[in-house]
Design an enzyme around this catalytic site. Structure first.
Site, PDB file in Angstrom:
ATOM      1  N   LYS A  96       0.882  -1.166   0.000  1.00 24.28           N
ATOM      2  CA  LYS A  96       0.000   0.000   0.000  1.00 24.28           C
ATOM      3  C   LYS A  96       0.918   1.214   0.000  1.00 24.28           C
ATOM      4  O   LYS A  96       1.644   1.472   0.964  1.00 24.28           O
ATOM      5  CB  LYS A  96      -0.908   0.008   1.231  1.00 24.28           C
ATOM      6  N   GLY A 184     -11.444   7.801   6.320  1.00 24.86           N
ATOM      7  CA  GLY A 184     -12.609   8.640   6.597  1.00 24.86           C
ATOM      8  C   GLY A 184     -13.881   7.882   6.914  1.00 24.86           C
ATOM      9  O   GLY A 184     -14.871   8.479   7.332  1.00 24.86           O
ATOM     10  N   ASN A 205     -10.062   1.578   9.643  1.00 24.23           N
ATOM     11  CA  ASN A 205      -9.165   1.377  10.776  1.00 24.23           C
ATOM     12  C   ASN A 205      -9.682   2.047  12.045  1.00 24.23           C
ATOM     13  O   ASN A 205     -10.204   1.406  12.932  1.00 24.23           O
ATOM     14  CB  ASN A 205      -7.749   1.854  10.431  1.00 24.23           C
ATOM     15  N   THR A 206      -9.559   3.396  12.088  1.00 17.03           N
ATOM     16  CA  THR A 206      -9.873   4.132  13.318  1.00 17.03           C
ATOM     17  C   THR A 206     -11.210   3.737  13.920  1.00 17.03           C
ATOM     18  O   THR A 206     -11.324   3.483  15.120  1.00 17.03           O
ATOM     19  CB  THR A 206      -9.912   5.650  13.018  1.00 17.03           C
TER      20      THR A 206
END
Lengths: 256, 369
Positions: A96, A184, A205-206
């Site tokens: 990535k 996002g 992720n977050t």
């Protein structure tokens, strides 16, 4: 229908990031609960010299593929250097590609990303670049030979959803390589929305890592992605912007 | 350069602004999606103090969103306690009559071995200011020597030239911490007399030189105890915003050096309580969601344990503040008395018990060319 990127087939269209979790054990549980088959790992976080890096140890499952990322590098040159070390140490040519000279908002650098992608493709890497939702850049990267493009939905870590929706839909429309919406996504409904639009996968992720129950959040994303994809494949008609006039404007054509 | 910006502001006027903020200002600042410098004044003001719990909750949420549930760990390696300055608040003050040493290669490797056995990958090199003893030639040698052992090298030494920073960056230096001590020019003069450090502007422009050198990370701070902490915090925040905007490729970091007992007799005129320090930490986070906030062993166990959740993203652990203390047990002069003297593994256990992941490594030599 499963997703194919380069030489790999994925049954799950959910990719996960591995940062920000309260422990590597919880990260592993969330990864397994999500059904994901591709997780991204920051090269800066793993010890490439160590055989038993703790983070990687928790990702050793037959169903899980590792996608190393170059988060932290500021130039194409640094990205290529880090990628080559990663390929050797982690025994994967998947990458990535993330180049963000701006450490505050981690905005991807389009110029350096294109430069690095061209080089890395030539070196035999399977490149998945993280980019702005810029349709021209996406096409240029496709021409350079990347395996997929990863446009951001909104600023990374912002949980704001698909703020770049209009541009992502152009990328989806024009792309000949898979489109993975990255960054996002802050709620399963955002993920479902991306898949409904025709995105091939999402990377989260977050939102999972910071949830009070990351394992349940991972499951929710798993279902949302399946639902979104099904809706796309079912060809759901979108609600229309304008009301249908009760007497059609072309009715006169069928009149005697 | 930053002095041009700084000179547009009057210390007393800013102080007065801060002390005249009202509850209404606080509610406005807390409920905005993004805060500006005027809001920062409010957040550090006495008016915001009753809203500490609300600030803590917001800071916790914003920090987790950006950084996740992690705390990065680092350890300082004191290389030399020689110093030509006479800062009354510092143990290295040249008038303090104590043993001075500078570590040679062999001694450094001994220290590195001990540090590595704890698990550290991020190291902070520290010296006093004595360029004829610990200058560029020494720094270059040390960085080359220790680079193979660490993923990230930081440094806190005397201010250097931009060209020197470029040189050290090429050798593997990632971060430079340089504290202005106080942004009050008159107080600065008072504390730094006629020494090498007395050039306010040269020190103030060090982060500018670091920005020009494209240093990966720049750490700034004002010392807590020299001046009114609220007013100094405003100027630190002003400096932070200036750096973020002008040198957009460098990451910024804020530290909270609260004065600790040390050799010498300086008693801080301006104190800051634990609760006020929490207010300051959370104010920075609410003001700047992306900035790294770092806390050292100058603080107590109890305080450090509890700020893990309040906005801090980076911590030192197991630190010794004198050269040769990890492996060699030298009895040299320390810079300040360590408050939290737990071992690194005890700190790691504490972080885990808070539901946070201690991160040893968040960089690699292969990330920077």
């Amino acid at each position: 229908m499963s997703l194919i990127i380069a030489d790999k087939t994925f049954n799950s269209r959910l990719f996960l990031g591995t940062g920000k979790f309260s422990s590597n054990k919880i990260m592993e549980e969330a990864v397994l609960a999500s059904g994901t088959e591709l997780v991204t790992v920051a090269l800066k976080r793993v010890d490439l010299k160590k055989e038993n890096d703790d983070l990687l140890k928790h990702l050793k499952h037959p169903s899980i593929n590792i996608l190393p990322n170059t988060s932290g590098v500021r130039t194409a040159e640094e990205a290529v250097f880090a990628a080559q070390l990663a390929r050797e140490a982690l025994e994967t040519n998947w990458l990535k590609l993330e180049i963000h000279p701006d450490p505050k908002y981690l905005m991807p650098d389009p110029f350096e990303t294109l430069k690095a992608a061209e080089k890395l493709v030539k070196l035999g890497f399977v490149v998945l670049p993280y980019i702005h939702a810029d349709p021209v850049l996406a096409k240029s990267l496709e021409d350079a030979g990347v395996a997929a493009v990863m446009p951001l939905g909104s600023p990374i870590g912002s949980n704001k959803g698909l703020k770049a929706k209009d541009f992502i839909s152009i990328i989806i429309e024009q792309s000949n390589v898979p489109v993975v919406v990255d960054a996002g996504i802050g709620a399963p409904s955002h993920a479902a929305e991306a898949l409904e639009m025709g995105a091939d996968a999402v990377l989260v992720n977050t939102s999972v890592a910071v949830a009070s129950d990351p394992v349940s959040a991972a499951k929710a994303y798993k279902m949302a992605v399946i639902a979104g994809r099904l809706a796309f494949e079912a060809g759901l008609t979108r609600e229309s912007d304008t009301a249908e006039p009760s007497s059609p404007l072309t009715k006169f054509l069928s009149e005697e | 350069m930053f002095l041009d910006v700084l000179e547009k502001y009057d210390w007393n006027k800013i102080k007065q602004d801060i002390y005249s903020k009202t509850e209404k200002d606080v509610l406005l600042a807390l409920n905005k999606p993004k805060r500006d410098l005027e809001d920062f004044k409010t957040l550090v003001s006495p008016a915001a103090f009753p809203y500490l719990e609300q600030m803590a909750k917001l800071s916790n949420k914003l920090t987790q969103k950006r950084f996740g549930k992690i705390i990065q760990l680092f350890i300082p390696l004191y290389l030399s306690n020689y110093c030509v300055n006479e800062c009354v608040y510092c143990g290295f003050n040249c008038h303090n009559d104590i043993e001075r040493i500078i570590l040679d290669e062999e001694q450094i490797l001994n220290e590195v071995e001990a540090i590595k056995s704890y698990g550290f990958e991020h190291i902070l090199l520290v010296t006093g200011e004595a360029p004829s003893i610990a200058g560029m030639e020494y720094f270059e040698r040390v960085i080359k020597l220790i680079k193979p052992y660490f993923a990230l090298i930081s440094m806190e030494v005397q201010p250097l030239e931009a060209s020197e920073y470029i040189k050290l960056k090429k050798l593997g230096l990632n971060t430079v911490y340089i504290y202005q001590e106080t942004y009050n020019k008159e107080s600065y003069k008072k504390f730094h007399g006629k020494t090498k450090k007395s050039d306010f502007a040269y020190r103030l422009h060090t982060p500018d030189r670091l920005g020009k050198a494209e240093m990966h990370r720049i750490g700034i701070a004002s010392l807590l105890g020299l001046e009114d902490w609220r007013t100094d915090a405003f100027f630190t925040a002003l400096h932070l915003k200036y750096l973020e905007k002008k040198y957009w490729k460098s990451k910024c970091s804020i530290s909270f050096p609260r004065l600790r007992p040390h050799k010498g007799s300086f008693k801080p005129e301006f104190s800051i309580s634990d609760a006020e320090l929490v207010q300051l930490i959370t104010a920075y986070r609410i003001f700047d969601e992306e900035v790294e906030l770092s806390i050292s062993v100058r603080e107590s166990r109890k305080f450090r344990d509890n700020v893990v959740k309040l906005g801090i993203t980076s911590m030192s652990a197991g630190s010794k503040t004198k050269p040769g203390a990890y492996a060699l047990n030298y009895n040299a002069l320390e810079q300040f008395e360590v408050f939290d003297d737990r071992t690194p593994s005890e700190v790691v256990d504490m972080i885990k018990s808070k539901g946070y992941e201690p991160v040893w490594k968040d960089w690699g030599y292969y990330m920077q060319l």
